[in-house]
Design a protein around this motif. Sequence first.
Motif, PDB file in Angstrom:
ATOM      1  N   GLY A 167       0.772  -1.232   0.000  1.00  0.00           N
ATOM      2  CA  GLY A 167       0.000   0.000   0.000  1.00  0.00           C
ATOM      3  C   GLY A 167       0.803   1.281   0.000  1.00  0.00           C
ATOM      4  O   GLY A 167       0.231   2.368   0.121  1.00  0.00           O
ATOM      5  N   THR A 207       0.003   3.279  -4.978  1.00  0.00           N
ATOM      6  CA  THR A 207      -1.350   2.942  -5.425  1.00  0.00           C
ATOM      7  C   THR A 207      -1.329   2.647  -6.920  1.00  0.00           C
ATOM      8  O   THR A 207      -0.901   3.502  -7.709  1.00  0.00           O
ATOM      9  CB  THR A 207      -2.327   4.097  -5.142  1.00  0.00           C
ATOM     10  OG1 THR A 207      -2.328   4.376  -3.737  1.00  0.00           O
ATOM     11  CG2 THR A 207      -3.733   3.728  -5.577  1.00  0.00           C
ATOM     12  N   SER A 241      -2.285   2.379 -10.782  1.00  0.00           N
ATOM     13  CA  SER A 241      -3.165   3.126 -11.679  1.00  0.00           C
ATOM     14  C   SER A 241      -4.242   2.209 -12.250  1.00  0.00           C
ATOM     15  O   SER A 241      -5.302   2.676 -12.671  1.00  0.00           O
ATOM     16  CB  SER A 241      -2.353   3.760 -12.811  1.00  0.00           C
ATOM     17  OG  SER A 241      -1.652   2.753 -13.549  1.00  0.00           O
ATOM     18  N   THR A 256      -5.716  -4.896  -9.488  1.00  0.00           N
ATOM     19  CA  THR A 256      -6.233  -5.095  -8.137  1.00  0.00           C
ATOM     20  C   THR A 256      -5.245  -5.868  -7.275  1.00  0.00           C
ATOM     21  O   THR A 256      -4.427  -6.645  -7.778  1.00  0.00           O
ATOM     22  CB  THR A 256      -7.562  -5.875  -8.142  1.00  0.00           C
ATOM     23  OG1 THR A 256      -7.356  -7.145  -8.792  1.00  0.00           O
ATOM     24  CG2 THR A 256      -8.658  -5.117  -8.867  1.00  0.00           C
ATOM     25  N   THR A 277      -6.964  -2.936  -2.711  1.00  0.00           N
ATOM     26  CA  THR A 277      -6.212  -2.059  -3.616  1.00  0.00           C
ATOM     27  C   THR A 277      -6.138  -0.629  -3.103  1.00  0.00           C
ATOM     28  O   THR A 277      -5.111   0.047  -3.261  1.00  0.00           O
ATOM     29  CB  THR A 277      -6.840  -2.082  -5.020  1.00  0.00           C
ATOM     30  OG1 THR A 277      -7.045  -3.436  -5.436  1.00  0.00           O
ATOM     31  CG2 THR A 277      -5.942  -1.380  -6.022  1.00  0.00           C
ATOM     32  N   ARG A 278      -7.208  -0.148  -2.481  1.00  0.00           N
ATOM     33  CA  ARG A 278      -7.249   1.245  -1.996  1.00  0.00           C
ATOM     34  C   ARG A 278      -7.065   1.347  -0.486  1.00  0.00           C
ATOM     35  O   ARG A 278      -7.206   2.442   0.083  1.00  0.00           O
ATOM     36  CB  ARG A 278      -8.584   1.898  -2.393  1.00  0.00           C
ATOM     37  CG  ARG A 278      -8.882   1.839  -3.893  1.00  0.00           C
ATOM     38  CD  ARG A 278      -7.848   2.580  -4.705  1.00  0.00           C
ATOM     39  NE  ARG A 278      -7.933   2.263  -6.134  1.00  0.00           N
ATOM     40  CZ  ARG A 278      -7.097   2.728  -7.052  1.00  0.00           C
ATOM     41  NH1 ARG A 278      -6.128   3.549  -6.697  1.00  0.00           N
ATOM     42  NH2 ARG A 278      -7.223   2.364  -8.305  1.00  0.00           N
ATOM     43  N   ARG A 279      -6.763   0.258   0.153  1.00  0.00           N
ATOM     44  CA  ARG A 279      -6.559   0.282   1.601  1.00  0.00           C
ATOM     45  C   ARG A 279      -5.210   0.914   1.943  1.00  0.00           C
ATOM     46  O   ARG A 279      -4.223   0.731   1.234  1.00  0.00           O
ATOM     47  CB  ARG A 279      -6.611  -1.131   2.173  1.00  0.00           C
ATOM     48  CG  ARG A 279      -7.965  -1.823   2.045  1.00  0.00           C
ATOM     49  CD  ARG A 279      -8.952  -1.282   3.036  1.00  0.00           C
ATOM     50  NE  ARG A 279     -10.213  -2.013   3.022  1.00  0.00           N
ATOM     51  CZ  ARG A 279     -11.267  -1.681   3.745  1.00  0.00           C
ATOM     52  NH1 ARG A 279     -11.218  -0.634   4.558  1.00  0.00           N
ATOM     53  NH2 ARG A 279     -12.383  -2.392   3.670  1.00  0.00           N
ATOM     54  N   LYS A 280      -5.153   1.633   3.064  1.00  0.00           N
ATOM     55  CA  LYS A 280      -3.920   2.238   3.540  1.00  0.00           C
ATOM     56  C   LYS A 280      -2.999   1.152   4.108  1.00  0.00           C
ATOM     57  O   LYS A 280      -3.459   0.084   4.515  1.00  0.00           O
ATOM     58  CB  LYS A 280      -4.215   3.283   4.614  1.00  0.00           C
ATOM     59  CG  LYS A 280      -5.114   4.424   4.146  1.00  0.00           C
ATOM     60  CD  LYS A 280      -4.440   5.241   3.064  1.00  0.00           C
ATOM     61  CE  LYS A 280      -5.320   6.440   2.680  1.00  0.00           C
ATOM     62  NZ  LYS A 280      -4.705   7.226   1.569  1.00  0.00           N
TER      63      LYS A 280
END
Length: 230
Positions: free
Chosen positions: A49, A52, A54, A57, A66-69
């Motif tokens: 993480g 990120t 582009s 997944t 994919t978008r988790r911190k």
Amino acid sequence: MLQIEDVRVGYHRSSVLHGVTVEVPKDGVSAVLGHNGAGKSTLLRAAVGLLTPSSGTVRLDGEDITRRKPHERVARGMAYVPQGQQAFPHLTTAENLQLVADGRKRGKAAIGEALDLFPALRTLSHRRAGLLSGGQRQQLAIARALVTEPRILLLDEPTEGIQPTVVAEIEETILALAARGGLSVLLVEQHVGFAMRAAQRYYVLEAGRVTSSGEGGQDAERSVREALSV
């Protein structure tokens, strides 16, 4: 356990990974090999993480992260040991471990289990990390990650630049962790022989693309060396 699917990622406007897919089996080891600049460390940074994608997944045990911190991924059982034998140099070995253990239910027990894997660290518990050798700092870095009791461990070249005797100890520990179950490992490594002994699956990266992959094991060593010689 970990699925990195068709990931594209880079730094600013510079693309590094071009549609990379890598999978780590549950309770198993996947090894990623390649020359310097191939994108191996970038792959791990995307997995944990710090970068990120582009597109593409990242899934952990089926969950799209994919978008988790990074701290959210750690809470879900991911641990990352970056390149460079990193530790807090002004803290002792014991303090480095305790810093990670604080607030964890099994903190004390987890420290004990990590030190059982690296017994040399017990005798160095009161020594500042900045005064440890490179190999000792690498052992400490891996031990700190294990104190979090991860489900998956990401290791970025754990044997790089370390004296041969300590390399052997680190290799034995990683092989033991892989053999006992309960932990998956994504291993970036330059030592082909060690990587093939440890891994159930391998991936060769070249210029940000997977150019070769297959089942691990010592029978695969020749194929990997040929892929890396291109």
